[in-house]
Design an enzyme around this catalytic site. Structure first.
Site, PDB file in Angstrom:
ATOM      1  CB  THR A 138      44.007  38.855  39.453  1.00 25.18           C
ATOM      2  OG1 THR A 138      44.851  39.272  38.595  1.00 25.18           O
ATOM      3  CG2 THR A 138      44.693  37.825  39.891  1.00 25.18           C
ATOM      4  CE  LYS A 160      43.825  40.931  44.367  1.00 27.67           C
ATOM      5  NZ  LYS A 160      43.594  40.566  42.923  1.00 27.67           N
ATOM      6  CE  LYS A 212      48.238  38.019  37.087  1.00 26.57           C
ATOM      7  NZ  LYS A 212      47.349  39.384  37.068  1.00 26.57           N
TER       8      LYS A 212
END
Length: 294
Positions: A101, A244, A176
């Site tokens: 990701t 993150k 995502k």
């Protein structure tokens, strides 16, 4: 169906990457792995019977498909670019599949670099957590050239329950972000519901048994409520990694003009969890913030 015995490389052997690479080797493919901590790569090879390499370039040399599942933008650049990077070892026509990701910006950057080397690049972030990786039941959302995706699909299907191309390069990463945005709000709502039940003197398990069968039901409720009630937070995606990811979501929202007020708020709640020492707790630990900070 992708023929067995295809030469593959897998870069990154964390809690997700190691079992994913293991599924590929068990399916009969010839897998060479690379990990920054070399002992993990050696241990993986001992466990699954594949090979391990000292550099990403060495692992990728001669591979038809190279997969990566590392930490962040800089980690991905480190395993792809430069003299020891995977791109330097890959042959023209090979396909690089990124399960990390990362930002859509670095995806487009690396897709361009791959294209210049006549390598196809598919961004393919994953959802389903450690259990999904171990059980071969991941959800994979992809972006990139349709032909490259079609070639890689039979391999990715080995460890997925759904794998779909959403659009051009970067579309997988954007999808995502949608996933993480949705999770953040659901986990906060579930945390507040269970915290409220505790304060009201209710049996949390009985409450969930009833409300999970109605409109309140969710994957998070079904899979995390018991550990949340038991103060156990070692069962999934870590808070540090979620922050993150949410940072990527918030940065991108500024770029595209999207409004994410709830996501921004939950990101700060996760920051509070980090202050409690919970950076490595799983994302359901939002309930602990409510218990300790109110």
């Amino acid at each position: 169906m992708q023929k067995q015995g295809t030469k593959l490389a897998f870069l990154g052997l964390g809690v997700m990457g190691a079992p994913m690479a293991g599924h590929l080797q068990k399916a009969g493919h010839d897998v060479t792995v690379y990990n920054r901590t070399a002992t993990k790569a050696a241990d993986w090879a001992d466990t699954y019977g594949g090979s391990h390499a000292a550099t990403p370039r060495e692992a990728a040399t001669g591979a038809d498909f190279v997969f990566a599942c590392v930490g962040n933008d800089d980690d991905l650049r480190s395993v792809t670019l430069g003299n020891d990077g995977a791109f330097a070892g890959m042959s023209a026509g090979a396909v690089f599949v990124d399960h990390t990701t990362v930002s859509a910006a670095v995806t487009r950057e690396l897709a361009a670099a791959a294209g210049a080397a006549q390598i196809s690049f598919v961004d393919a972030p994953i959802s389903g957590g450690q259990a999904g990786a171990e059980n071969g039941q991941l959800s994979i959302m992809c972006g990139g050239d349709g032909g490259a995706f079609a070639r890689a699909l039979p391999v990715m299907e080995i460890y997925s329950k759904i794998c779909r191309r959403i659009g051009d390069s970067g579309a997988g990463q954007m999808t995502k972000m949608c996933n993480q945005i949705a999770i953040a709000g659901v986990v906060q709502g579930l945390s507040e519901a269970l915290h409220f039940a505790e304060k009201a003197g209710l049996d949390g398990r009985a409450v969930v048994e009833v409300i999970s069968q109605g409109a309140a039901g969710s994957w998070q409720m079904a899979n995390r409520y018991e550990t949340m009630l038991d103060d156990e937070f070692e069962h999934g995606f870590a808070v540090d990694w979620m922050r993150k990811d949410l940072g990527i979501c918030l940065d991108t929202s500024d770029e595209i003009g999207a409004s994410l007020p709830l996501t921004a708020l939950v990101d700060q709640f996760y920051k509070d969890v980090q202050k409690l020492g919970g950076g490595r707790w799983d994302t359901s630990s939002l309930i602990q913030r409510l218990r300790k900070m109110g």
